[in-house]
Design a protein around this motif. Structure first.
Motif, PDB file in Angstrom:
ATOM      1  N   GLU A  15       0.837  -1.205   0.000  1.00  0.00           N
ATOM      2  CA  GLU A  15       0.000   0.000   0.000  1.00  0.00           C
ATOM      3  C   GLU A  15       0.873   1.258   0.000  1.00  0.00           C
ATOM      4  OE1 GLU A  15      -2.595  -0.511   3.364  1.00  0.00           O
ATOM      5  OE2 GLU A  15      -3.777  -2.052   2.336  1.00  0.00           O
ATOM      6  N   GLU A  16       1.936   1.246   0.783  1.00  0.00           N
ATOM      7  CA  GLU A  16       2.851   2.387   0.828  1.00  0.00           C
ATOM      8  C   GLU A  16       3.555   2.559  -0.521  1.00  0.00           C
ATOM      9  OE1 GLU A  16       4.832   5.713   2.397  1.00  0.00           O
ATOM     10  OE2 GLU A  16       3.050   4.646   3.050  1.00  0.00           O
ATOM     11  N   TYR A  17       3.967   1.462  -1.112  1.00  0.00           N
ATOM     12  CA  TYR A  17       4.620   1.475  -2.432  1.00  0.00           C
ATOM     13  C   TYR A  17       3.686   2.093  -3.473  1.00  0.00           C
ATOM     14  CZ  TYR A  17       6.325  -0.652  -6.826  1.00  0.00           C
ATOM     15  OH  TYR A  17       6.744  -0.888  -8.118  1.00  0.00           O
ATOM     16  N   GLN A  18       2.440   1.661  -3.483  1.00  0.00           N
ATOM     17  CA  GLN A  18       1.467   2.193  -4.439  1.00  0.00           C
ATOM     18  C   GLN A  18       1.185   3.669  -4.175  1.00  0.00           C
ATOM     19  OE1 GLN A  18      -1.605  -0.700  -3.766  1.00  0.00           O
ATOM     20  NE2 GLN A  18      -0.781  -2.118  -5.286  1.00  0.00           N
ATOM     21  N   LYS A  19       1.122   4.045  -2.915  1.00  0.00           N
ATOM     22  CA  LYS A  19       0.891   5.452  -2.545  1.00  0.00           C
ATOM     23  C   LYS A  19       2.031   6.328  -3.058  1.00  0.00           C
ATOM     24  CE  LYS A  19       0.779   8.384   1.530  1.00  0.00           C
ATOM     25  NZ  LYS A  19       1.114   8.405   2.944  1.00  0.00           N
ATOM     26  N   VAL A  20       3.262   5.897  -2.873  1.00  0.00           N
ATOM     27  CA  VAL A  20       4.421   6.674  -3.307  1.00  0.00           C
ATOM     28  C   VAL A  20       4.462   6.765  -4.833  1.00  0.00           C
ATOM     29  CG1 VAL A  20       6.960   6.665  -3.377  1.00  0.00           C
ATOM     30  CG2 VAL A  20       5.768   6.276  -1.227  1.00  0.00           C
ATOM     31  N   GLN A  21       4.107   5.678  -5.507  1.00  0.00           N
ATOM     32  CA  GLN A  21       4.050   5.723  -6.972  1.00  0.00           C
ATOM     33  C   GLN A  21       3.024   6.760  -7.440  1.00  0.00           C
ATOM     34  OE1 GLN A  21       3.473   1.483  -8.032  1.00  0.00           O
ATOM     35  NE2 GLN A  21       5.066   1.885  -9.543  1.00  0.00           N
ATOM     36  N   THR A  22       1.870   6.773  -6.799  1.00  0.00           N
ATOM     37  CA  THR A  22       0.820   7.725  -7.151  1.00  0.00           C
ATOM     38  C   THR A  22       1.288   9.151  -6.891  1.00  0.00           C
ATOM     39  OG1 THR A  22      -0.886   6.082  -6.667  1.00  0.00           O
ATOM     40  CG2 THR A  22      -1.574   8.386  -6.701  1.00  0.00           C
ATOM     41  N   GLU A  23       1.930   9.374  -5.745  1.00  0.00           N
ATOM     42  CA  GLU A  23       2.462  10.702  -5.427  1.00  0.00           C
ATOM     43  C   GLU A  23       3.477  11.131  -6.480  1.00  0.00           C
ATOM     44  OE1 GLU A  23       4.158  10.329  -1.528  1.00  0.00           O
ATOM     45  OE2 GLU A  23       2.205  10.301  -0.537  1.00  0.00           O
ATOM     46  N   PHE A  24       4.333  10.205  -6.898  1.00  0.00           N
ATOM     47  CA  PHE A  24       5.340  10.511  -7.916  1.00  0.00           C
ATOM     48  C   PHE A  24       4.666  10.957  -9.207  1.00  0.00           C
ATOM     49  CE2 PHE A  24       8.295   9.785 -11.312  1.00  0.00           C
ATOM     50  CZ  PHE A  24       9.546  10.041 -10.781  1.00  0.00           C
ATOM     51  N   LYS A  25       3.687  10.185  -9.651  1.00  0.00           N
ATOM     52  CA  LYS A  25       2.978  10.524 -10.891  1.00  0.00           C
ATOM     53  C   LYS A  25       2.286  11.881 -10.773  1.00  0.00           C
ATOM     54  CE  LYS A  25       2.143   5.717 -12.157  1.00  0.00           C
ATOM     55  NZ  LYS A  25       1.145   4.663 -12.255  1.00  0.00           N
ATOM     56  N   THR A  26       1.692  12.146  -9.629  1.00  0.00           N
ATOM     57  CA  THR A  26       1.002  13.425  -9.418  1.00  0.00           C
ATOM     58  C   THR A  26       1.984  14.585  -9.481  1.00  0.00           C
ATOM     59  OG1 THR A  26      -0.678  12.350  -8.052  1.00  0.00           O
ATOM     60  CG2 THR A  26      -0.443  14.731  -7.810  1.00  0.00           C
ATOM     61  N   LYS A  27       3.116  14.461  -8.807  1.00  0.00           N
ATOM     62  CA  LYS A  27       4.114  15.535  -8.810  1.00  0.00           C
ATOM     63  C   LYS A  27       4.652  15.782 -10.218  1.00  0.00           C
ATOM     64  CE  LYS A  27       4.399  16.781  -4.502  1.00  0.00           C
ATOM     65  NZ  LYS A  27       4.009  18.104  -4.070  1.00  0.00           N
ATOM     66  N   VAL A  28       4.913  14.721 -10.958  1.00  0.00           N
ATOM     67  CA  VAL A  28       5.421  14.883 -12.319  1.00  0.00           C
ATOM     68  C   VAL A  28       4.352  15.526 -13.199  1.00  0.00           C
ATOM     69  CG1 VAL A  28       6.186  13.636 -14.386  1.00  0.00           C
ATOM     70  CG2 VAL A  28       7.152  13.055 -12.153  1.00  0.00           C
ATOM     71  N   ARG A  29       3.113  15.109 -13.035  1.00  0.00           N
ATOM     72  CA  ARG A  29       2.019  15.698 -13.818  1.00  0.00           C
ATOM     73  C   ARG A  29       1.886  17.193 -13.518  1.00  0.00           C
ATOM     74  NH1 ARG A  29      -2.273  13.263 -11.806  1.00  0.00           N
ATOM     75  NH2 ARG A  29      -1.766  11.308 -12.837  1.00  0.00           N
TER      76      ARG A  29
END
Length: 154
Positions: free
Chosen positions: A116-130
């Motif tokens: 869950e933490e891994y998926q959360k960080v991936q989502t945060e990464f995508k959001t920041k890049v977007r």
């Protein structure tokens, strides 16, 4: 009785070895999650396309490694669960069966938390890049506004 006890002890030793290997893989998942978090911070600051490409390659390698680790852990936990069911059926009211079940449940719960933490960080990464790309596009779409802002300051 002694032979049975020795066989059970070696069986538990093997079970502890498997749990240890799973925990090592889970620690790699956690470490990779931390690496992605750090790359997210770098991605926001990077301005050169070459740097973005390098970071993207690093990120992809980490994601590939993490996904492989997660698949391995998932498979091992599923196998262990089935082994526990069979062990409990053959050794009714065995304290070892309860120990195995508790260890498996605890490890599985921790694995889910890490994922869950891994998926959360991936989502945060995508959001920041977007968000970064959106800012860049806004600047690119309105170059006259930027030019006017800069020239009005002089």
């Amino acid at each position: 009785e002694a032979a049975s006890s020795a066989g059970t002890s070696s069986f538990m030793a093997e079970y502890f070895r498997k749990i240890g290997a799973v925990k090592n893989s889970m620690n790699l998942i956690k470490a990779n999650t931390d690496k992605i978090r750090k790359l997210k911070d770098q991605a926001v600051r990077i301005t050169l396309p070459e740097q973005e490409k390098k970071l993207s390659g690093e990120l992809q390698n980490i994601i590939d490694d993490t996904n492989q680790q997660a698949q391995t852990v998932k498979h091992v936990l599923e196998t262990m669960k089935q082994d526990n069911i069979e062990f409990a059926a053959k050794n009714r009211s065995s304290s070892e069966a309860r120990i195995r079940q508790n260890m498996h449940q605890t490890t599985t719960r921790k694995f889910k938390e890490y994922l869950e933490e891994y998926q959360k960080v991936q989502t945060e990464f995508k959001t920041k890049v977007r968000q970064k790309v959106e800012r860049q596009v806004k600047i690119g779409k309105h170059p006259t506004n930027l030019h006017c802002y800069c020239s009005s300051r002089h």
